[in-house]
Write a protein that holds these residues in place. Sequence first.
Motif, PDB file in Angstrom:
ATOM      1  N   GLU A 105      -0.979   2.592  -7.154  1.00  0.00           N
ATOM      2  CA  GLU A 105      -1.626   3.461  -7.017  1.00  0.00           C
ATOM      3  C   GLU A 105      -2.802   4.107  -7.704  1.00  0.00           C
ATOM      4  OE1 GLU A 105       0.837   7.096  -7.578  1.00  0.00           O
ATOM      5  OE2 GLU A 105       2.264   5.779  -5.297  1.00  0.00           O
ATOM      6  N   ASP A 106      -2.575   3.272  -8.503  1.00  0.00           N
ATOM      7  CA  ASP A 106      -4.231   4.007  -9.509  1.00  0.00           C
ATOM      8  C   ASP A 106      -5.793   3.321  -9.063  1.00  0.00           C
ATOM      9  OD1 ASP A 106      -2.720   5.335 -11.217  1.00  0.00           O
ATOM     10  OD2 ASP A 106      -2.846   3.464 -12.775  1.00  0.00           O
ATOM     11  N   ARG A 107      -5.775   2.149  -8.387  1.00  0.00           N
ATOM     12  CA  ARG A 107      -5.861   1.348  -7.586  1.00  0.00           C
ATOM     13  C   ARG A 107      -6.317   2.083  -6.051  1.00  0.00           C
ATOM     14  NH1 ARG A 107      -3.886  -0.922 -11.789  1.00  0.00           N
ATOM     15  NH2 ARG A 107      -5.269  -2.366 -13.039  1.00  0.00           N
ATOM     16  N   GLN A 139      -3.530  -8.368  -8.022  1.00  0.00           N
ATOM     17  CA  GLN A 139      -2.657  -9.845  -6.828  1.00  0.00           C
ATOM     18  C   GLN A 139      -2.269  -8.726  -6.336  1.00  0.00           C
ATOM     19  OE1 GLN A 139      -0.498 -12.164  -8.931  1.00  0.00           O
ATOM     20  NE2 GLN A 139      -2.449 -12.537 -10.719  1.00  0.00           N
ATOM     21  N   ILE A 140      -1.186  -8.084  -5.767  1.00  0.00           N
ATOM     22  CA  ILE A 140      -0.816  -7.721  -4.317  1.00  0.00           C
ATOM     23  C   ILE A 140      -1.868  -6.919  -3.777  1.00  0.00           C
ATOM     24  CG2 ILE A 140       0.359  -6.362  -3.292  1.00  0.00           C
ATOM     25  CD1 ILE A 140       2.081  -6.383  -5.992  1.00  0.00           C
ATOM     26  N   LEU A 141      -3.256  -6.803  -4.503  1.00  0.00           N
ATOM     27  CA  LEU A 141      -3.911  -5.428  -3.680  1.00  0.00           C
ATOM     28  C   LEU A 141      -4.584  -6.626  -3.254  1.00  0.00           C
ATOM     29  CD1 LEU A 141      -3.586  -2.537  -5.729  1.00  0.00           C
ATOM     30  CD2 LEU A 141      -3.066  -2.824  -3.072  1.00  0.00           C
ATOM     31  N   SER A 169      -7.676   4.519   5.602  1.00  0.00           N
ATOM     32  CA  SER A 169      -6.678   4.551   4.602  1.00  0.00           C
ATOM     33  C   SER A 169      -6.435   3.444   3.297  1.00  0.00           C
ATOM     34  CB  SER A 169      -5.493   4.802   4.388  1.00  0.00           C
ATOM     35  OG  SER A 169      -5.067   4.762   5.685  1.00  0.00           O
ATOM     36  N   GLY A 170      -6.003   3.477   2.333  1.00  0.00           N
ATOM     37  CA  GLY A 170      -5.661   2.805   0.820  1.00  0.00           C
ATOM     38  C   GLY A 170      -4.670   1.516   1.564  1.00  0.00           C
ATOM     39  N   PRO A 171      -4.608   0.529   0.994  1.00  0.00           N
ATOM     40  CA  PRO A 171      -3.896  -0.318   1.091  1.00  0.00           C
ATOM     41  C   PRO A 171      -2.703   1.029   0.725  1.00  0.00           C
ATOM     42  CG  PRO A 171      -4.511  -0.892  -0.343  1.00  0.00           C
ATOM     43  CD  PRO A 171      -5.194   0.306   0.002  1.00  0.00           C
ATOM     44  N   ARG A 172      -0.687   0.033   1.977  1.00  0.00           N
ATOM     45  CA  ARG A 172       0.322   1.046   1.389  1.00  0.00           C
ATOM     46  C   ARG A 172       1.019  -0.171   0.746  1.00  0.00           C
ATOM     47  NH1 ARG A 172       0.082   1.189   7.798  1.00  0.00           N
ATOM     48  NH2 ARG A 172      -0.868  -0.698   7.388  1.00  0.00           N
ATOM     49  N   VAL A 173       1.722  -0.354  -0.175  1.00  0.00           N
ATOM     50  CA  VAL A 173       2.611  -0.907  -0.832  1.00  0.00           C
ATOM     51  C   VAL A 173       3.896  -0.466  -1.119  1.00  0.00           C
ATOM     52  CG1 VAL A 173       3.153  -2.292  -3.087  1.00  0.00           C
ATOM     53  CG2 VAL A 173       0.744  -1.768  -2.292  1.00  0.00           C
ATOM     54  N   VAL A 174       5.391  -1.517  -0.552  1.00  0.00           N
ATOM     55  CA  VAL A 174       6.382  -0.786  -0.773  1.00  0.00           C
ATOM     56  C   VAL A 174       6.679  -1.187  -1.919  1.00  0.00           C
ATOM     57  CG1 VAL A 174       8.391  -1.148   0.504  1.00  0.00           C
ATOM     58  CG2 VAL A 174       7.023   0.151   1.693  1.00  0.00           C
ATOM     59  N   GLY A 175       7.912  -0.460  -2.328  1.00  0.00           N
ATOM     60  CA  GLY A 175       9.017  -1.196  -3.977  1.00  0.00           C
ATOM     61  C   GLY A 175      10.326  -0.756  -3.431  1.00  0.00           C
ATOM     62  N   ILE A 176      11.114  -2.346  -3.856  1.00  0.00           N
ATOM     63  CA  ILE A 176      12.341  -2.426  -3.573  1.00  0.00           C
ATOM     64  C   ILE A 176      13.027  -2.748  -4.406  1.00  0.00           C
ATOM     65  CG2 ILE A 176      13.843  -3.252  -1.652  1.00  0.00           C
ATOM     66  CD1 ILE A 176      11.961  -3.811  -0.075  1.00  0.00           C
ATOM     67  N   GLY A 177      13.825  -2.075  -5.079  1.00  0.00           N
ATOM     68  CA  GLY A 177      14.383  -2.864  -5.719  1.00  0.00           C
ATOM     69  C   GLY A 177      15.483  -1.611  -7.464  1.00  0.00           C
ATOM     70  N   GLY A 178      15.443  -2.377  -8.062  1.00  0.00           N
ATOM     71  CA  GLY A 178      16.737  -1.990  -9.349  1.00  0.00           C
ATOM     72  C   GLY A 178      18.142  -1.819  -8.655  1.00  0.00           C
ATOM     73  N   ALA A 199       6.681   0.846 -12.199  1.00  0.00           N
ATOM     74  CA  ALA A 199       5.797   0.776 -12.886  1.00  0.00           C
ATOM     75  C   ALA A 199       4.320  -0.051 -11.860  1.00  0.00           C
ATOM     76  CB  ALA A 199       5.540   0.006 -14.040  1.00  0.00           C
ATOM     77  N   VAL A 200       4.782  -0.925 -11.102  1.00  0.00           N
ATOM     78  CA  VAL A 200       4.020  -1.596 -11.018  1.00  0.00           C
ATOM     79  C   VAL A 200       3.289  -0.667  -9.855  1.00  0.00           C
ATOM     80  CG1 VAL A 200       3.178  -3.417  -8.901  1.00  0.00           C
ATOM     81  CG2 VAL A 200       5.273  -4.274 -11.067  1.00  0.00           C
TER      82      VAL A 200
END
Length: 188
Positions: free
Chosen positions: A31-33, A179-181, A2-11, A25-26
């Motif tokens: 997800e678009d990628r 860059q993350i991906l 499956s695709g890479p898993r990216v976690v967002g933290i913050g706000g 937004a990031v």
Amino acid sequence: MSGPRVVGIGGTTRPGSSGERLVRAVLAACEDRGATTRMFGGADLAALPHFAPEIPERTEAQRDFVAAVRECDGLVIGTPGYHGGVSGLVKNAIDLLEDLNAGTRVYFDRRAVGLVVSAAGWQACGVTLQALRGIVHAMRGWPTPIGIALNSAEQRPFDEDGRLIDNALTRQVALQAEQILFLAGAAR
Ligand SMILES: Cc1cc2nc3c(=O)[nH]c(=O)nc-3n(C[C@H](O)[C@H](O)[C@H](O)COP(=O)(O)O)c2cc1C
């Protein structure tokens, strides 16, 4: 695979937190990628008890958060500049990741970490971004070359529905996601 898993933290806990909007937004650009994402925003971070190294018990929210980071391939961390540094809310969540101090992939090992700062002045944007980079290095992560800074006293980058409409920031968001991906693909 499956695709890479990216976690967002913050706000922040503030409704309409600009930092949380930028982290989201990031994630959307990831997800678009082809990535799958998970967001831990201000309300989620506020549900995490104050980290105490001598207390081994964990709440379900703490376990869920640590497991999501353990399993991810990349991260986005966003913080406001509070008194010239990372907010306590965000730092408390990062400190809980001490639970990832053992195993085959400790802390942020081999993960790119996109960084986002929102502050009411450029000076706090700069020093807070630099502080966040230092934290990510300490945790063996790879801060992306593109860090995103929003001066909330001068910029109005969102429309009334909270969508990012600023062209320069939109380009930075896309670059940071790439860059993350890029590193997520290399590490896999
Ligand atoms: C407790 C507190 C401390 C702050 N300290 C600073 C600071 O040192 N420098 C600065 O430029 N802005 C400071 N700010 C402003 C916030 O960084 C700014 O409003 C930021 O955009 C808030 O992020 P948010 O929109 O995600 O809530 C502070 C705000 C609060 C509430």
